[in-house]
Design a protein around this motif. Structure first.
Motif, PDB file in Angstrom:
ATOM      1  N   ARG A 156       0.821  -1.208   0.000  1.00 47.83           N
ATOM      2  CA  ARG A 156       0.000   0.000   0.000  1.00 47.83           C
ATOM      3  C   ARG A 156       0.861   1.266   0.000  1.00 47.83           C
ATOM      4  NH1 ARG A 156      -5.203   0.563  -1.051  1.00 47.83           N
ATOM      5  NH2 ARG A 156      -5.364   2.175   0.557  1.00 47.83           N
ATOM      6  N   LEU A 157       1.969   1.237   0.718  1.00 50.93           N
ATOM      7  CA  LEU A 157       2.824   2.422   0.794  1.00 50.93           C
ATOM      8  C   LEU A 157       3.453   2.758  -0.552  1.00 50.93           C
ATOM      9  CD1 LEU A 157       4.823   2.311   4.158  1.00 50.93           C
ATOM     10  CD2 LEU A 157       3.209   4.054   3.405  1.00 50.93           C
ATOM     11  N   VAL A 158       4.027   1.754  -1.220  1.00 49.83           N
ATOM     12  CA  VAL A 158       4.726   2.043  -2.473  1.00 49.83           C
ATOM     13  C   VAL A 158       3.752   2.442  -3.572  1.00 49.83           C
ATOM     14  CG1 VAL A 158       6.632   0.513  -1.896  1.00 49.83           C
ATOM     15  CG2 VAL A 158       4.716  -0.376  -3.207  1.00 49.83           C
ATOM     16  N   SER A 174       4.495   5.169 -12.502  1.00 49.78           N
ATOM     17  CA  SER A 174       5.607   4.738 -11.653  1.00 49.78           C
ATOM     18  C   SER A 174       5.100   4.033 -10.402  1.00 49.78           C
ATOM     19  CB  SER A 174       6.461   5.946 -11.264  1.00 49.78           C
ATOM     20  OG  SER A 174       5.678   6.911 -10.577  1.00 49.78           O
ATOM     21  N   ALA A 175       3.987   4.519  -9.836  1.00 51.71           N
ATOM     22  CA  ALA A 175       3.427   3.881  -8.644  1.00 51.71           C
ATOM     23  C   ALA A 175       2.843   2.513  -8.975  1.00 51.71           C
ATOM     24  CB  ALA A 175       2.357   4.775  -8.024  1.00 51.71           C
ATOM     25  N   ILE A 176       2.210   2.392 -10.139  1.00 49.85           N
ATOM     26  CA  ILE A 176       1.662   1.094 -10.542  1.00 49.85           C
ATOM     27  C   ILE A 176       2.782   0.082 -10.742  1.00 49.85           C
ATOM     28  CG2 ILE A 176       0.429  -0.103 -12.386  1.00 49.85           C
ATOM     29  CD1 ILE A 176      -1.234   2.410 -12.779  1.00 49.85           C
ATOM     30  N   ASP A 177       3.866   0.515 -11.401  1.00 55.00           N
ATOM     31  CA  ASP A 177       4.999  -0.386 -11.624  1.00 55.00           C
ATOM     32  C   ASP A 177       5.632  -0.804 -10.301  1.00 55.00           C
ATOM     33  OD1 ASP A 177       7.080  -1.613 -13.434  1.00 55.00           O
ATOM     34  OD2 ASP A 177       8.344  -0.202 -12.341  1.00 55.00           O
ATOM     35  N   ALA A 180      12.465   0.385  -7.520  1.00 50.64           N
ATOM     36  CA  ALA A 180      11.254   0.865  -8.195  1.00 50.64           C
ATOM     37  C   ALA A 180      10.478   1.854  -7.343  1.00 50.64           C
ATOM     38  CB  ALA A 180      10.357  -0.313  -8.566  1.00 50.64           C
ATOM     39  N   THR A 181      10.802   1.960  -6.058  1.00 51.15           N
ATOM     40  CA  THR A 181      10.074   2.867  -5.165  1.00 51.15           C
ATOM     41  C   THR A 181      10.676   4.266  -5.137  1.00 51.15           C
ATOM     42  OG1 THR A 181      11.418   2.215  -3.241  1.00 51.15           O
ATOM     43  CG2 THR A 181       9.447   0.913  -3.703  1.00 51.15           C
ATOM     44  N   LEU A 182      11.585   4.573  -6.064  1.00 49.25           N
ATOM     45  CA  LEU A 182      12.214   5.893  -6.067  1.00 49.25           C
ATOM     46  C   LEU A 182      11.200   7.013  -6.265  1.00 49.25           C
ATOM     47  CD1 LEU A 182      15.500   5.324  -8.101  1.00 49.25           C
ATOM     48  CD2 LEU A 182      15.292   5.900  -5.692  1.00 49.25           C
ATOM     49  N   ALA A 183      10.097   6.706  -6.968  1.00 50.55           N
ATOM     50  CA  ALA A 183       9.099   7.746  -7.215  1.00 50.55           C
ATOM     51  C   ALA A 183       8.259   8.043  -5.983  1.00 50.55           C
ATOM     52  CB  ALA A 183       8.185   7.327  -8.368  1.00 50.55           C
ATOM     53  N   ALA A 184       8.354   7.221  -4.950  1.00 48.50           N
ATOM     54  CA  ALA A 184       7.585   7.461  -3.731  1.00 48.50           C
ATOM     55  C   ALA A 184       8.125   8.691  -3.010  1.00 48.50           C
ATOM     56  CB  ALA A 184       7.659   6.240  -2.819  1.00 48.50           C
ATOM     57  N   PRO A 185       7.293   9.371  -2.230  1.00 49.57           N
ATOM     58  CA  PRO A 185       7.778  10.553  -1.501  1.00 49.57           C
ATOM     59  C   PRO A 185       8.826  10.179  -0.460  1.00 49.57           C
ATOM     60  CG  PRO A 185       5.563   9.974  -0.799  1.00 49.57           C
ATOM     61  CD  PRO A 185       5.866   9.121  -1.992  1.00 49.57           C
ATOM     62  N   THR A 186       9.572  11.168  -0.025  1.00 51.20           N
ATOM     63  CA  THR A 186      10.689  10.936   0.893  1.00 51.20           C
ATOM     64  C   THR A 186      10.281  10.225   2.185  1.00 51.20           C
ATOM     65  OG1 THR A 186      11.938  12.798  -0.003  1.00 51.20           O
ATOM     66  CG2 THR A 186      12.480  12.100   2.228  1.00 51.20           C
ATOM     67  N   PRO A 187       9.156  10.558   2.845  1.00 53.93           N
ATOM     68  CA  PRO A 187       8.794   9.813   4.059  1.00 53.93           C
ATOM     69  C   PRO A 187       8.601   8.324   3.812  1.00 53.93           C
ATOM     70  CG  PRO A 187       7.545  11.855   3.940  1.00 53.93           C
ATOM     71  CD  PRO A 187       8.244  11.708   2.632  1.00 53.93           C
ATOM     72  N   VAL A 188       8.037   7.955   2.654  1.00 55.06           N
ATOM     73  CA  VAL A 188       7.877   6.535   2.337  1.00 55.06           C
ATOM     74  C   VAL A 188       9.241   5.880   2.173  1.00 55.06           C
ATOM     75  CG1 VAL A 188       7.001   4.899   0.629  1.00 55.06           C
ATOM     76  CG2 VAL A 188       5.616   6.865   1.297  1.00 55.06           C
ATOM     77  N   SER A 189      10.149   6.546   1.454  1.00 53.23           N
ATOM     78  CA  SER A 189      11.490   5.989   1.262  1.00 53.23           C
ATOM     79  C   SER A 189      12.202   5.803   2.597  1.00 53.23           C
ATOM     80  CB  SER A 189      12.309   6.909   0.352  1.00 53.23           C
ATOM     81  OG  SER A 189      11.728   7.019  -0.930  1.00 53.23           O
ATOM     82  N   ALA A 190      12.091   6.788   3.475  1.00 57.29           N
ATOM     83  CA  ALA A 190      12.743   6.677   4.782  1.00 57.29           C
ATOM     84  C   ALA A 190      12.174   5.513   5.578  1.00 57.29           C
ATOM     85  CB  ALA A 190      12.572   7.984   5.556  1.00 57.29           C
ATOM     86  N   LEU A 191      10.853   5.336   5.537  1.00 61.35           N
ATOM     87  CA  LEU A 191      10.228   4.248   6.284  1.00 61.35           C
ATOM     88  C   LEU A 191      10.627   2.890   5.718  1.00 61.35           C
ATOM     89  CD1 LEU A 191       8.363   4.340   8.725  1.00 61.35           C
ATOM     90  CD2 LEU A 191       6.415   4.121   7.189  1.00 61.35           C
ATOM     91  N   LEU A 192      10.739   2.798   4.394  1.00 59.66           N
ATOM     92  CA  LEU A 192      11.126   1.532   3.772  1.00 59.66           C
ATOM     93  C   LEU A 192      12.575   1.186   4.096  1.00 59.66           C
ATOM     94  CD1 LEU A 192       9.528   1.727   0.199  1.00 59.66           C
ATOM     95  CD2 LEU A 192       8.584   0.744   2.280  1.00 59.66           C
ATOM     96  N   HIS A 193      13.470   2.132   3.880  1.00 58.92           N
ATOM     97  CA  HIS A 193      14.901   1.835   3.984  1.00 58.92           C
ATOM     98  C   HIS A 193      15.373   1.747   5.430  1.00 58.92           C
ATOM     99  CE1 HIS A 193      16.052   2.357  -0.329  1.00 58.92           C
ATOM    100  NE2 HIS A 193      14.871   2.944  -0.333  1.00 58.92           N
ATOM    101  N   ALA A 194      14.763   2.505   6.316  1.00 57.21           N
ATOM    102  CA  ALA A 194      15.199   2.483   7.707  1.00 57.21           C
ATOM    103  C   ALA A 194      14.468   1.438   8.532  1.00 57.21           C
ATOM    104  CB  ALA A 194      14.988   3.864   8.338  1.00 57.21           C
TER     105      ALA A 194
END
Length: 523
Positions: free
Chosen positions: A142-144, A152-155, A226-240
């Motif tokens: 759901r986040l990505v 980009s979000a669909i992919d 593939a989640t590079l198009a997600a906003p920064t808070p999503v990226s931080a939550l995924l990677h951290a």
């Protein structure tokens, strides 16, 4: 009650925010719940450290545990990390996503992800752990896809869904085999069960596949980039946070994983290949978030290797450090333009001749070896820690080489000679302290751990490769160096399908835009 509250607070905030009339309040509710759970997690960590493990379970009259939550020192540390990262990211998102129609959806999904992760970390039985693991996968998907129906979000959603399904199938296969062979184990006491044999190997290998898929390891790594198009808070939550789940799984089930030589060697092989390949790709990426994505993949590969070596306390240290460090980098990635401007305005580093570079490399290696020798003399490594010394020596040599290249002075050399031994001693000291602190919860070493000489090969391959690349022109290998660069650059690009039935097209890596210099900078 604190354990239940840790999972209940973010879940209640997510459910409350999903009510249509209260949806505008979802970001504030999520941030408030995350801050409250962080305070509870801190209190729980103190309680466990001083008074021992705590648990709340649902059991049959004969004592068989059906489900429940429990926290010893390992779970207390991980729960505090999960809640703290969730709180920081959600508070950051209050301002970052202000006015964004997807802000409420992010807060709701982040709360659900936090609750499911807390249950997974504190689960008492394998079935409870697997259910929570699957719920975190749904929240991840759901986040990505937060900005659907953008292409980009669909992919990203499709790629993530495939990998989540692969990991869930692997984990549930192992859980079904384990329950059929040993019953639904009480994870608080796994030492009384013999995990060997074909069933134990199959269960352990399924855990490795599930962990590698969630950690975005090769060949299941493309969902993360593939989640590079997600906003920064999503990226931080995924990677951290999210990608660390694989390491948590292997450490939590270390008696099962560490008893199967096939599983430990499989984890080491996947981690080593992922670490080397992702680091090579990272060095070619021109964009900040793209390089951070592949550095995450490489760090997760290193964490898998430490688990395979039986160094579970070191894996926990790197898990916590990576979570905090990567959250900081992603949340600060928006200031990359300012940092780029400062680098442009800074005086260029002095150029060095090939002979000078070779001298610096030899000197850096000698200083690194001396630093590790001093660290061993001052603080002997714990059992199995010789493998850590190999990575410590390689890291120290790289740091010394980079510093001396930029500052080829006697003062810089003196700084390296003084700082590096202290840094290595501090690293070994932290690992030793965490090993002692987690000793009641985590075994010191696995019974089927990978031998310590294998990390030497993993370090030697990229070192030799870096030397060959550096001397490629002199050795007549310039064409091969260029091909290797193009290969690494191409491997970091995504291919996406925009319309069903049409061939895929390559999506080029974003290039940083030129930054205009301030007036008078060129004068």
């Amino acid at each position: 009650m604190m354990l239940v509250a840790l999972a209940a607070l973010p879940a209640v905030a997510a459910m409350t925010g999903s009510i249509r009339s209260l949806r505008p309040l979802a970001p504030a509710l999520g941030a408030g719940a995350a801050l409250s759970t962080t305070a509870l997690a801190g209190a729980l960590a103190v309680t466990v450290a001083l008074g021992g493990p705590v648990a709340m379970v649902l059991a049959a009259p004969d004592g068989h545990v059906w489900t429940g939550l429990a926290a010893d020192r390992l779970e207390a540390i991980v729960l505090l990390l999960v809640c703290a990262i969730s709180a920081v990211v959600q508070v950051f998102a209050l301002r970052y996503l202000r006015g964004d129609p997807a802000a409420a959806g992010f807060a709701i999904t982040a709360g659900a992800l936090t609750a499911a992760t807390a249950v997974m970390v504190a689960a008492v039985t394998m079935v409870t752990l697997a259910v929570a693991w699957s719920l975190t996968g749904v929240a991840l998907w759901r986040l990505v896809g937060m900005y659907r129906p953008a292409p980009s979000a669909i992919d990203a959603s499709r790629r993530t869904a495939r990998v989540v399904i692969i990991g869930d199938v692997a984990l549930w296969s192992g859980v079904v085999l384990a329950v059929a062979a040993w019953g639904d184990l009480d994870l608080r006491d796994q030492n009384g069960v013999a995990f060997g044999g074909a069933v134990g190997t199959a269960v352990a290998c399924s855990l490795v596949i599930a962990a590698a898929a969630r950690c975005a390891q090769l060949p299941w790594h493309r969902w993360l980039s593939a989640t590079l198009a997600a906003p920064t808070p999503v990226s931080a939550l995924l990677h951290a946070g999210v990608v660390n789940a694989g390491g948590v799984l292997l450490v939590k089930l270390s008696p099962i994983f560490g008893a199967a030589p096939a599983a430990t060697h499989l984890a080491f092989a996947i981690g080593a290949v992922s670490a080397v390949a992702a680091t090579a790709i990272m060095l070619t990426r021109p964009d900040v978030k793209g390089s951070l994505v592949h550095s995450t993949i490489g760090q997760m590969g290193f964490m898998l290797m430490t688990c395979a070596l039986g160094l579970y306390a070191a894996a926990v240290v790197h898990l916590v450090a990576h979570g905090l460090f990567k959250a900081t980098l992603f949340l600060g990635s928006g200031s990359a333009v300012q940092r780029h401007t400062h680098r442009i305005l800074a005086p260029p580093a002095p150029r060095s001749t090939p002979a000078r570079s070779a001298q610096v490399a030899v000197l850096a290696g000698a200083v690194a070896v001396a630093a590790v020798a001093v660290a061993i003399w001052w603080l002997p490594p714990h059992a199995g820690g010789s493998a850590l010394l190999i990575f410590a020596a390689a890291t120290a040599a790289r740091l010394a080489w980079g510093w001396l290249r930029r500052h080829p002075t006697v003062g810089a050399l003196a700084t390296v000679v003084v700082v590096l031994p202290g840094a290595v001693i501090g690293y070994l000291g932290v690992v030793a302290v965490v090993t002692e602190f987690l000793a009641p919860s985590v075994p010191v070493a696995a019974t089927a751990a990978v031998p310590a000489w294998l990390p030497a090969i993993v370090v030697a391959v990229p070192v030799i490769g870096a030397l060959l690349v550096h001397r490629a022109s002199a050795l007549g290998l310039g064409r091969w160096r260029d091909r290797l660069y193009v290969l690494a650059l191409s491997a970091g690009q995504q291919r996406t399908h925009t319309t069903p039935g049409l061939p895929s097209r390559a999506v080029p890596a974003p290039h940083p835009r030129p930054v205009p210099l301030p007036e008078g900078a060129g004068a």
